[in-house]
Design a protein around this motif. Structure first.
Motif, PDB file in Angstrom:
ATOM      1  N   ILE A 115       0.732  -1.309  -0.037  1.00 45.53           N
ATOM      2  CA  ILE A 115       0.376  -0.232  -0.308  1.00 45.53           C
ATOM      3  C   ILE A 115       0.732   1.353   0.378  1.00 45.53           C
ATOM      4  CG2 ILE A 115      -1.416   0.860   1.010  1.00 45.53           C
ATOM      5  CD1 ILE A 115      -3.046  -1.102   2.691  1.00 45.53           C
ATOM      6  N   PRO A 116       0.991   1.963  -0.644  1.00 45.13           N
ATOM      7  CA  PRO A 116       0.167   1.668  -2.033  1.00 45.13           C
ATOM      8  C   PRO A 116      -0.158   1.660  -3.254  1.00 45.13           C
ATOM      9  CG  PRO A 116       0.907   3.781  -2.306  1.00 45.13           C
ATOM     10  CD  PRO A 116       2.503   2.886  -0.757  1.00 45.13           C
ATOM     11  N   ALA A 117       0.719   0.405  -3.743  1.00 42.47           N
ATOM     12  CA  ALA A 117       1.160   0.095  -4.336  1.00 42.47           C
ATOM     13  C   ALA A 117      -0.132  -1.084  -5.544  1.00 42.47           C
ATOM     14  CB  ALA A 117       2.377  -1.240  -4.556  1.00 42.47           C
ATOM     15  N   VAL A 118      -0.364  -1.775  -4.550  1.00 36.65           N
ATOM     16  CA  VAL A 118      -1.901  -2.217  -4.826  1.00 36.65           C
ATOM     17  C   VAL A 118      -2.834  -1.242  -6.098  1.00 36.65           C
ATOM     18  CG1 VAL A 118      -3.988  -3.989  -4.100  1.00 36.65           C
ATOM     19  CG2 VAL A 118      -1.031  -4.638  -3.874  1.00 36.65           C
ATOM     20  N   PRO A 119      -3.284  -0.790  -4.789  1.00 33.95           N
ATOM     21  CA  PRO A 119      -4.563   0.647  -5.623  1.00 33.95           C
ATOM     22  C   PRO A 119      -4.160   1.376  -6.473  1.00 33.95           C
ATOM     23  CG  PRO A 119      -3.817   0.833  -3.110  1.00 33.95           C
ATOM     24  CD  PRO A 119      -3.131  -0.087  -3.196  1.00 33.95           C
ATOM     25  N   VAL A 120      -2.994   1.770  -6.617  1.00 36.73           N
ATOM     26  CA  VAL A 120      -2.469   2.539  -7.153  1.00 36.73           C
ATOM     27  C   VAL A 120      -2.458   2.223  -9.100  1.00 36.73           C
ATOM     28  CG1 VAL A 120      -0.178   4.274  -8.691  1.00 36.73           C
ATOM     29  CG2 VAL A 120      -1.118   3.922  -5.864  1.00 36.73           C
ATOM     30  N   SER A 121      -1.968   0.603  -9.000  1.00 39.53           N
ATOM     31  CA  SER A 121      -1.887   0.228 -10.224  1.00 39.53           C
ATOM     32  C   SER A 121      -2.855  -0.390 -10.519  1.00 39.53           C
ATOM     33  CB  SER A 121      -0.475  -1.619  -9.443  1.00 39.53           C
ATOM     34  OG  SER A 121       0.351  -1.436  -8.926  1.00 39.53           O
ATOM     35  N   THR A 174      -1.644   9.789 -13.492  1.00 42.05           N
ATOM     36  CA  THR A 174      -0.632  10.519 -13.303  1.00 42.05           C
ATOM     37  C   THR A 174      -1.914  10.744 -11.993  1.00 42.05           C
ATOM     38  OG1 THR A 174      -0.244  11.440 -15.472  1.00 42.05           O
ATOM     39  CG2 THR A 174       0.052  13.039 -13.875  1.00 42.05           C
ATOM     40  N   SER A 175      -2.588  11.211 -11.671  1.00 45.67           N
ATOM     41  CA  SER A 175      -3.732  11.442 -10.748  1.00 45.67           C
ATOM     42  C   SER A 175      -3.373  10.318  -9.722  1.00 45.67           C
ATOM     43  CB  SER A 175      -4.690  11.940 -10.557  1.00 45.67           C
ATOM     44  OG  SER A 175      -4.916  13.056 -11.660  1.00 45.67           O
ATOM     45  N   ALA A 176      -3.085   9.346  -9.752  1.00 46.97           N
ATOM     46  CA  ALA A 176      -3.494   7.499  -8.752  1.00 46.97           C
ATOM     47  C   ALA A 176      -1.667   8.439  -8.749  1.00 46.97           C
ATOM     48  CB  ALA A 176      -3.425   6.519  -9.229  1.00 46.97           C
ATOM     49  N   VAL A 177      -0.702   7.870  -9.120  1.00 48.43           N
ATOM     50  CA  VAL A 177       0.557   7.619  -8.728  1.00 48.43           C
ATOM     51  C   VAL A 177       1.035   8.971  -7.931  1.00 48.43           C
ATOM     52  CG1 VAL A 177       3.306   7.908  -9.591  1.00 48.43           C
ATOM     53  CG2 VAL A 177       1.785   6.922 -10.806  1.00 48.43           C
TER      54      VAL A 177
END
Length: 846
Positions: A115-121, A174-177
């Motif tokens: 977290i945050p790798a899973v939701p961002v992906s 872009t917003s997520a990253v």
């Protein structure tokens, strides 16, 4: 060595046909493969797309800005767009899964936590999926689901759909990253632009190749073209390698060198259309990206990612340029082919037309005439060109045609029609029908265009038809679809009293009587819908209106006729007034004869019946007298003896033998009474009596006799039954006989007899219906016709005269009896009697 050179020469001579065959094989194989892939299940396709997407995406993410996953080189967008286009929206889960796997692997490798790798992906994968879905949706709606990329408008629609669709992925990713794990040294707008640009170029390069490759746009028709294609490809590779793989001083002062690629890309596109555009675009994209990755080319001096951003911008411009040029080239080539096809088709139509097409100048001199002139006039083209068309016209027609021609010269663009006679080469005259079109003002033609055809046979047929119609003894009227009279014959003038000139100014409704006139237009319209020859007004009397307002009966036949003005109707009208009079006389005589024959037949039948009745009654009278004399006295003695015995010895009142003797004596007396009744049947003595009390008496009498059998008699009388005109004694005798028979037919102890009475109508002179229905043994079908015959019976005792007497009495009352029966179910006897006495011929007494 010689054999080798010959082989090489043969290869170059036949390379065109070889390439064509290989192109057909390639296209067939590609279509077969695509069809097989499209038949795969959604899950299998999605897994395959996920694997391919994740592998390519993982490699592309190695070029992304660190910690952002924003790569300037993003071919997966093209893969996703192409997959959705060919396999449908159903495989979006595969795109989402591939994007999710690739992004989470890179994030985890870069040190991100779960977290945050899973939701961002997951959000990035959503953006990638929506981008492909939205792009295909836009493109299908813009182009009505037919994308060929063969038109400039299609290219612009494709580019617009890509530019708009890629906004979704860039914005979401872009917003997520950026807002979950900002990368040091990289701004939001830089990440967004890099993301958007990579997706756009990826779709423009990858998707355009597939969207054009499966169409019939890749064609190389000769070995010269194939050789040139190889040469162009080699030059493109060399130039791109020199530009993007060369070493240049840093800081990008040599970026203008990239423009060296454009002339060769344009050359390839102009010469080979979409194949050239695709090759130039693909070679430029691959070599430019590889060169930038190796830190070579005109954009050195910056980070690899920044170099790739500039390279991607250049590739995007190249893609739009070459695709637009290829579409323009294809449209031009298609237009040229259409023009050539139209010219060839027009030439073929002119040269093979059955009509003559000729061009004449203002002096009526022939400039050109089509080959069909030979068939119609027998002249060759060379024999007519330069000569006046009036040289071949009949002298009587020249003046009229000359006036028409002069009027046509004064009206540019006008069209006129004419009929005249023209002379064939063999000297014979033929009727021609033609039209002239003034196109002197048209620089492409500059002449008067004349079309004409031979109508000699039609003209002769028309003249013969008009002669036949004119001298026909039947009135013939031809009308058009508006109902206006076009043609009449002499008989029509005589029949209606109008002159021909008057008739030709009328509509057909003027000849229809006033009471039928409003409906006649609808009849005409109905015939126009179904125009077949038929009589008018079948099974109806038709009338026509003369000039003197007298209506005459007519018969009309309708025949559709095709004319130059369209469908017309020929009405053949016959005056049938004399025939109607003759028919009325015949009908009157026939009715009189039929009435006379009917009366004589009735009298004969009546006489025969009376003779038969007299003969029968004479026999029965003799028999009845004998029976009455021979049996009545012994039966009386027996009955008196039984009575005296019972009187003298009271204990014998219940003796079954004496009871049986009395019963048999009663039955014997009944037989005698039936014989005497049948012998003495006479005309009813009518009285106005209440029918229901008589029926009640009959029921009471029968119940007293058959009470020991336990038979139930039900009475069902309708309301409103009142007095009727009848002979009460004969009616009582009728229903006693019928009820006795019904009770005798019942063998079961719980049998039932139903007596119904009701009216058959509500008017004066109607009938009443009285029916007796039993649950007895029924009557066999073979005995139904014998029921009313004298002395016919299936019972062990009785004379068989009961129903015969009933039938005679009912007929004397001008009624009838109906019997319906079914063996094992029961019998229904229905008696129909008139409510009021009717006038009838007197029937002699028996």
């Amino acid at each position: 060595m010689t054999a080798l050179l010959s082989r090489i020469g043969w290869l170059f001579m036949n390379i065109g046909s070889i390439l064509k065959r290989r192109e057909m094989i390639r296209r067939t194989a590609a279509m077969t493969t695509l069809q097989k892939l499209q038949t795969l299940s959604t899950s299998r396709l999605s897994v395959a797309i996920a694997i391919l997407y994740s592998l390519v995406a993982y490699g592309s993410l190695q070029l992304a800005f660190e910690g952002t996953n924003a790569s300037p080189v993003w071919p997966p967008s093209g893969i996703a767009f192409t997959a959705i286009w060919f396999f449908g929206y159903r495989i979006w889960p595969g795109i989402w899964l591939g994007a999710f796997i690739a992004n989470i692997l890179v994030f985890m490798h870069s040190g991100w936590t779960a977290i945050p790798a899973v939701p961002v992906s997951a959000l990035i994968a959503v953006g990638n999926s929506l981008e492909a879905l939205f792009g295909v949706f836009l493109l299908r709606n813009f182009t009505e689901e037919t994308v060929e990329l063969s038109k400039i408008t299609d290219i612009f629609k494709f580019v617009f759909a890509v530019l708009v669709a890629c906004l979704t992925s860039a914005t979401i990713g872009t917003s997520a990253v950026y807002f979950s794990h900002p990368a040091a040294g990289v701004s939001f707008d830089m990440i967004w632009f890099t993301w958007w640009l990579g997706d756009v170029v990826g779709i423009l390069v990858i998707a355009s190749i597939f969207l054009t490759f499966h169409r019939k746009l890749w064609q190389i028709n000769s070995w010269q073209s194939a050789l040139e294609a190889v040469l162009v490809t080699l030059v493109l590779i060399i130039v791109n390698a020199g530009v993007f793989m060369g070493k240049f001083p840093e800081f990008g002062f040599y970026s203008h060198v990239t423009y060296l690629v454009l002339p060769f890309a344009i050359w390839a596109t102009y010469r080979f259309g979409f194949p050239g555009a695709t090759v130039s675009l693909l070679s430029t994209a691959v070599i430019a990206v590889v060169g930038s990755m190796l830190h070579l080319g005109p954009f050195v001096g910056q980070r690899v990612q920044e170099e790739l951003v500039i390279v991607e911008c250049f590739i995007g411009v190249i893609a739009v340029t070459v695709l637009t040029l290829a579409a323009a080239s294809y449209e031009r080539q298609k237009a040229e082919e259409d023009v050539k096809y139209s010219e060839a088709r027009f030439r073929s139509l002119v040269e093979n037309s059955f009509e003559v097409i000729a061009l004449v100048d203002t002096q009526a001199k022939v400039l050109y005439t089509s080959p069909s002139t030979k068939n119609i006039l027998g002249h060759d083209n060379s024999e007519l060109v330069g000569r006046s068309m009036f040289e071949f016209m009949h002298p009587q027609d020249i003046s009229g045609i000359f006036e028409i021609f002069q009027g046509l010269l004064k009206s540019p663009g006008a069209i006129t029609h004419a009929i005249c006679r023209m002379q064939r080469k063999d000297g014979s005259w033929r009727w021609m029908e033609g039209s002239g079109h003034n196109l002197l003002h048209d620089p492409a033609i500059g002449a008067i265009v004349i079309n004409y055809r031979d109508i000699t046979e039609r003209k002769l047929s028309q003249e013969q038809f008009e002669q036949v119609v004119e001298f026909s003894p039947v009135a013939n009227i031809m009308i058009n679809k508006e109902g206006k009279i076009q043609l009449v014959n002499k008989t029509t003038e005589t029949l209606f009293g109008y002159s021909r000139e008057e008739l030709l100014k009328m509509k057909i409704e003027n000849l229809v009587p006033e009471q039928f006139r409003n409906k006649h237009p609808s009849f005409r319209e109905g015939f126009q819908v179904d125009p077949i020859a038929r009589p008018m007004g079948a099974e109806r009397e038709l009338y026509a209106l003369r000039k003197d307002n007298r209506q005459i009966p007519v018969e009309i036949g309708l025949t559709p006729i095709e004319t130059e003005q369209g469908l017309c109707v020929l009405a053949s009208i016959v005056d049938i007034a004399q025939r109607k009079k003759a028919e009325e006389i015949l009908k009157r005589d026939k009715e009189s004869l039929e009435l006379l024959v009917d009366e004589r037949s009735k009298e004969l039948i009546k006489t025969q019946k009376e003779l038969k009745q007299f003969s029968r009654l004479a026999d029965i009278g003799t028999l009845a007298a004998t029976v009455a004399h021979e049996l009545r006295n012994p039966l009386g003695v027996i009955h008196l003896a039984a009575y005296n015995l019972k009187k003298e010895r009271i204990e014998l009142n219940a003796n079954k033998h004496l009871v049986n003797i009395e019963k048999k004596v009663w039955e014997g007396n009944q037989i005698i009474d039936n014989l005497l009744s049948y012998a003495r049947i006479k005309i009813p003595n009518y009285e106005n009596v209440h029918i229901l009390p008589i029926l009640d008496e009959c029921v009471a009498s029968v119940q007293g006799r058959f009470g020991e059998k336990g038979i139930k008699i039900e009475k069902k009388y309708e309301e409103g039954l009142d007095y009727i005109d009848t002979d009460p004694n004969q009616i009582r005798e009728i229903f006693l006989n019928i009820l006795n028979n019904a009770c005798q037919a019942i063998a079961a102890p719980d049998g039932k007899v139903e007596l119904r009475a009701g009216r058959e109508g509500q008017r004066e002179g109607d009938m009443i219906k009285i029916s007796v229905q039993d649950t007895g043994i029924g009557i066999a079908q073979e005995d139904m016709d014998k029921i009313f015959e004298p002395f016919f019976t299936r019972k062990s005792k009785g004379t068989g005269l009961g129903m015969t007497i009933c039938n005679e009495l009912v007929q004397l009352h001008q009624g009838k009896i109906e019997i319906k029966s079914q063996v094992g179910v029961g019998t229904t006897v229905s008696v129909f009697l008139p409510v009021h006495r009717r006038n009838h011929a007197e029937v002699p007494a028996h």
